[in-house]
Design a protein around this motif. Sequence first.
Motif, PDB file in Angstrom:
ATOM      1  N   SER A 100      38.451  20.864 -32.319  1.00 32.85           N
ATOM      2  CA  SER A 100      39.213  19.766 -32.936  1.00 32.85           C
ATOM      3  C   SER A 100      38.369  18.487 -32.956  1.00 32.85           C
ATOM      4  O   SER A 100      37.470  18.309 -32.124  1.00 32.85           O
ATOM      5  CB  SER A 100      40.513  19.519 -32.171  1.00 32.85           C
ATOM      6  N   GLN A 145      38.805  14.088 -34.454  1.00 30.23           N
ATOM      7  CA  GLN A 145      39.675  13.066 -35.036  1.00 30.23           C
ATOM      8  C   GLN A 145      39.086  12.597 -36.362  1.00 30.23           C
ATOM      9  O   GLN A 145      37.896  12.291 -36.453  1.00 30.23           O
ATOM     10  CB  GLN A 145      39.805  11.879 -34.096  1.00 30.23           C
ATOM     11  N   PHE A 167      40.121  10.123 -40.028  1.00 34.69           N
ATOM     12  CA  PHE A 167      41.015   9.075 -40.509  1.00 34.69           C
ATOM     13  C   PHE A 167      41.133   9.082 -42.032  1.00 34.69           C
ATOM     14  O   PHE A 167      41.761   8.184 -42.596  1.00 34.69           O
ATOM     15  CB  PHE A 167      40.503   7.708 -40.025  1.00 34.69           C
ATOM     16  N   ALA A 197      45.115   9.449 -40.748  1.00 35.08           N
ATOM     17  CA  ALA A 197      44.781   9.730 -39.356  1.00 35.08           C
ATOM     18  C   ALA A 197      45.361  11.082 -38.974  1.00 35.08           C
ATOM     19  O   ALA A 197      46.580  11.316 -39.049  1.00 35.08           O
ATOM     20  CB  ALA A 197      45.307   8.624 -38.458  1.00 35.08           C
ATOM     21  N   GLN A 198      44.512  12.010 -38.580  1.00 28.84           N
ATOM     22  CA  GLN A 198      44.951  13.355 -38.207  1.00 28.84           C
ATOM     23  C   GLN A 198      43.873  14.014 -37.351  1.00 28.84           C
ATOM     24  O   GLN A 198      42.709  13.605 -37.348  1.00 28.84           O
ATOM     25  CB  GLN A 198      45.233  14.208 -39.451  1.00 28.84           C
ATOM     26  N   VAL A 199      44.296  15.033 -36.697  1.00 21.56           N
ATOM     27  CA  VAL A 199      43.375  15.833 -35.898  1.00 21.56           C
ATOM     28  C   VAL A 199      42.985  17.064 -36.726  1.00 21.56           C
ATOM     29  O   VAL A 199      43.863  17.868 -37.097  1.00 21.56           O
ATOM     30  CB  VAL A 199      44.016  16.252 -34.556  1.00 21.56           C
ATOM     31  N   LYS A 200      41.704  17.178 -36.996  1.00 22.45           N
ATOM     32  CA  LYS A 200      41.197  18.312 -37.789  1.00 22.45           C
ATOM     33  C   LYS A 200      40.912  19.501 -36.851  1.00 22.45           C
ATOM     34  O   LYS A 200      40.113  19.375 -35.926  1.00 22.45           O
ATOM     35  CB  LYS A 200      39.948  17.902 -38.543  1.00 22.45           C
ATOM     36  N   SER A 248      47.025  11.367 -33.568  1.00 24.87           N
ATOM     37  CA  SER A 248      45.782  11.027 -32.910  1.00 24.87           C
ATOM     38  C   SER A 248      45.569  11.929 -31.708  1.00 24.87           C
ATOM     39  O   SER A 248      46.522  12.392 -31.065  1.00 24.87           O
ATOM     40  CB  SER A 248      45.810   9.557 -32.453  1.00 24.87           C
ATOM     41  N   MET A 249      44.298  12.187 -31.434  1.00 24.91           N
ATOM     42  CA  MET A 249      43.996  13.069 -30.306  1.00 24.91           C
ATOM     43  C   MET A 249      44.431  12.423 -28.994  1.00 24.91           C
ATOM     44  O   MET A 249      44.764  13.134 -28.045  1.00 24.91           O
ATOM     45  CB  MET A 249      42.492  13.398 -30.274  1.00 24.91           C
ATOM     46  N   ASP A 250      44.418  11.068 -28.932  1.00 21.58           N
ATOM     47  CA  ASP A 250      44.845  10.412 -27.699  1.00 21.58           C
ATOM     48  C   ASP A 250      46.356  10.454 -27.524  1.00 21.58           C
ATOM     49  O   ASP A 250      46.876  10.211 -26.433  1.00 21.58           O
ATOM     50  CB  ASP A 250      44.377   8.940 -27.705  1.00 21.58           C
ATOM     51  N   TRP A 251      47.023  10.744 -28.597  1.00 23.51           N
ATOM     52  CA  TRP A 251      48.471  10.742 -28.526  1.00 23.51           C
ATOM     53  C   TRP A 251      49.000  12.041 -27.923  1.00 23.51           C
ATOM     54  O   TRP A 251      50.048  12.076 -27.295  1.00 23.51           O
ATOM     55  CB  TRP A 251      49.011  10.493 -29.939  1.00 23.51           C
TER      56      TRP A 251
END
Length: 206
Positions: free
Chosen positions: A125, A127, A129, A133-136, A193-196
């Motif tokens: 995965s 990140q 934008f 904004a999405q996680v690929k 977001s990956m931090d989310w």
Amino acid sequence: MNDEPSGFRLSSARRGGPTDNPVLPFAVVLVFLAIVLIVTFGVRDENPPPASRATPTSTATPSPSPTPTSTATPEFVRGESGWVDATVVLPPSPTPTMPALVAYPTAAPRPTPRISECAGYRWSSMQVFSPSAQVKIDIRVDNRCPYDLGPNNLVFDITGWRDGGRVQSVRGMPFETIRRGRSGDLSIGLPGSMDWYDEIEVVVQD
């Protein structure tokens, strides 16, 4: 003194001539007749008359000769009869000479494996934008199944978890068919977001 035996008498007188012996002419005639007879019989013996052969008398009773019998020439005779139902006799079925085949136990066919059992995959995965904004999620699939994988049967579920609850979930599939024995890639975007997310889960559906 010379005494002569009494049984012998010496005389100096000469023998008389042929006229004195009357037996001589008779002896000559007998000799001549004997010669004539010998010659006559000799000639007859040289040319013997053909002896007639006596016909042998057969004592065996002659067997009667077989009388030849004439074979009658077959002639075609036209005849008619009514309808007769003949019984149909079927020949017996031949006995098989080949030995009966022995059915050996065979292995039961293996069931078709599920995709989760034969398809191997790994993912990563990152990140992004753009466009949002999405996680690929990039997924590498190794097709070890006895069939092809593609948009009709290969589906992935991607879920983002936070604080033990599901926050976001998406579903994706490849655009191209992955042949059996080969590998393929696909990418799926998970909004956020990956931090989310505390955890991201990637699962293939059967």
